[in-house]
Design a protein around this motif. Structure first.
Motif, PDB file in Angstrom:
ATOM      1  N   ARG A  29      24.450  81.296  73.251  1.00 34.12           N
ATOM      2  CA  ARG A  29      24.091  80.968  71.956  1.00 34.12           C
ATOM      3  C   ARG A  29      24.540  81.992  70.915  1.00 34.12           C
ATOM      4  NH1 ARG A  29      21.276  75.625  71.311  1.00 34.12           N
ATOM      5  NH2 ARG A  29      20.682  75.260  73.480  1.00 34.12           N
ATOM      6  N   LYS A 352      18.233  74.946  78.288  1.00 42.09           N
ATOM      7  CA  LYS A 352      18.667  74.293  77.109  1.00 42.09           C
ATOM      8  C   LYS A 352      17.354  73.782  76.221  1.00 42.09           C
ATOM      9  CE  LYS A 352      23.272  73.218  78.458  1.00 42.09           C
ATOM     10  NZ  LYS A 352      24.154  72.113  78.744  1.00 42.09           N
ATOM     11  N   ARG A 353      16.532  72.992  76.784  1.00 40.65           N
ATOM     12  CA  ARG A 353      15.503  72.353  76.229  1.00 40.65           C
ATOM     13  C   ARG A 353      14.386  73.474  75.651  1.00 40.65           C
ATOM     14  NH1 ARG A 353      13.981  69.186  79.720  1.00 40.65           N
ATOM     15  NH2 ARG A 353      12.411  70.508  80.911  1.00 40.65           N
ATOM     16  N   ASP A 356      15.774  75.206  72.748  1.00 44.60           N
ATOM     17  CA  ASP A 356      15.690  74.278  71.449  1.00 44.60           C
ATOM     18  C   ASP A 356      14.086  74.196  70.987  1.00 44.60           C
ATOM     19  OD1 ASP A 356      18.273  73.885  71.243  1.00 44.60           O
ATOM     20  OD2 ASP A 356      18.249  72.192  72.429  1.00 44.60           O
ATOM     21  N   ARG A 360      14.709  78.941  69.515  1.00 48.78           N
ATOM     22  CA  ARG A 360      15.390  78.565  68.246  1.00 48.78           C
ATOM     23  C   ARG A 360      14.626  79.218  66.815  1.00 48.78           C
ATOM     24  NH1 ARG A 360      20.069  75.298  67.189  1.00 48.78           N
ATOM     25  NH2 ARG A 360      19.584  74.418  69.132  1.00 48.78           N
TER      26      ARG A 360
END
Length: 364
Positions: A29, A352-353, A356, A360
């Protein structure tokens, strides 16, 4: 670009290996990652994540016992751990004075948090498991853990939600009765650096010997005395990097004192049946690789492994045996009646979850 400080505990390599997918996601990221740890964990992460910055940051001495009586030694080591925790806090203050970070991720290091920087704690144990006769003390571990959890903005649990319709991997270990912990808990699902590969299942048995000494050596002796009686192709990993042993015991049995992480993962993917300790890192690897057949032998005196072994047997997932009662041929036949872990989401989706949902907001 956000700057993240990741600090895993150096008690074995399980904490570091489950942090690797998190670190890789942060790098993907576009964030700058600094890793603070020591010993074998530092060496592993320097090899696996060379794009990161590194700071030598020692943690607490591991309270492993040279006998099966892990609990008495752990209790006696509490004053030592508390002094080490104070040193950890002082060293962290120095690190934060010399560096700027937007986020702190601590893997089981209770003193690695800041009141000024969002801080998250990774653990699969919101409570501990103790022998039945110490159940009142086990209940005391819940508020004790919660006291430390309150220092953090969130607690990341590498397991599925424990009160869902599907049983989770850590059982009661990830269940707290206190709101201070529960409102901070984020259940991320399994996290492991081990990856599933498309490989032929051409290895009948992979036997992984591990754990602190002298229990590792005792298990090695027991395994090597029996392994040749198992039918089919077999590989034994002794988990002893200080030795140099690579030999064939017979036409179907190979013994390695130590192999690289990549070689071990390759063998795990090829194996039809695994025999190993019931450490939580290994359990996540089994779930990630969809391995359905295995036999576990917990490290004597390590109450977490002993609890997980009992829990998995009750669920009908895997058979466990004490290393002192191990009869490989008979136990392997019985273990084939168990059906392995239920299907669950894998690391790539979970990490990934996690980014997020949790990270994030602090890094955008």
């Amino acid at each position: 670009m956000g700057k993240v400080f990741v600090s895993p505990l150096n008690w074995g390599l399980g904490h570091s290996t489950r942090d690797i997918p998190i670190i890789e996601e942060l790098l993907r990221r576009g964030h700058e990652v600094t890793i603070g740890t020591s010993g074998n964990a530092l060496a592993l992460l320097k090899r696996e994540c060379p794009e990161c910055n590194f700071i030598t940051f020692k943690d607490y001495p591991a309270p492993y016992s040279s006998s099966r009586f892990f609990l008495p030694k752990f209790t006696a080591s509490i004053p030592i751990l508390l002094r080490a925790l104070a040193r950890e806090r002082k060293r962290l203050e120095q690190i934060l004075a010399e560096n700027e970070f937007d986020l702190i991720i601590s893997d089981n290091r209770m003193g690695v948090y800041s009141h000024d920087i969002p801080s998250y704690f990774i653990t699969h144990q919101l409570r501990f498991s103790l022998p039945q006769y110490l159940y009142p003390f086990e209940m005391l571990t819940i508020p004790a853990n919660s006291f430390f959890h309150m220092k953090f903005d969130g607690v990341i649990v590498p397991d599925i939600y424990p009160w869902s319709s599907q049983p989770n991997l850590s059982g009661k270990l990830s269940r707290s009765r206190l709101d201070a912990t529960n409102k901070r808990a984020y259940f991320a699902g399994i996290l492991t650096s081990t990856r599933k590969m498309e490989r032929d299942l051409d290895l009948d048995y992979l036997l992984i010997v591990s754990g602190p000494e002298p229990q590792r050596s005792k298990l090695e002796e027991i395994i090597l005395r029996q392994v040749q009686k198992l039918p089919g192709e077999k590989v034994v990993l002794l988990g002893s990097p200080q030795k140099e042993r690579h030999e064939r015991l017979d036409g179907q049995t190979t013994v390695h004192s130590y192999l690289s992480t990549e070689e071990k993962v390759e063998l795990m993917n090829r194996a039809r049946f695994l025999i190993a300790r019931s450490g939580y890192t290994t359990m996540m690897e089994m779930a990630e690789l969809d391995k359905r057949h295995g036999l576990f032998t917990p490290t004597p005196g390590q109450t977490e492994q002993e609890y997980l072994s009992r829990y998995y047997a009750r669920q009908g997932w895997f058979l466990s045996r004490s290393q002192y009662k191990l009869r490989l041929v008979e136990d392997v036949q019985e273990a084939m009646n168990y059906h392995g872990f239920p299907e669950m989401s894998k690391t790539a989706e979970n990490v990934k979850r996690l980014y997020d949902d949790v990270f994030r907001q602090h890094l955008s």
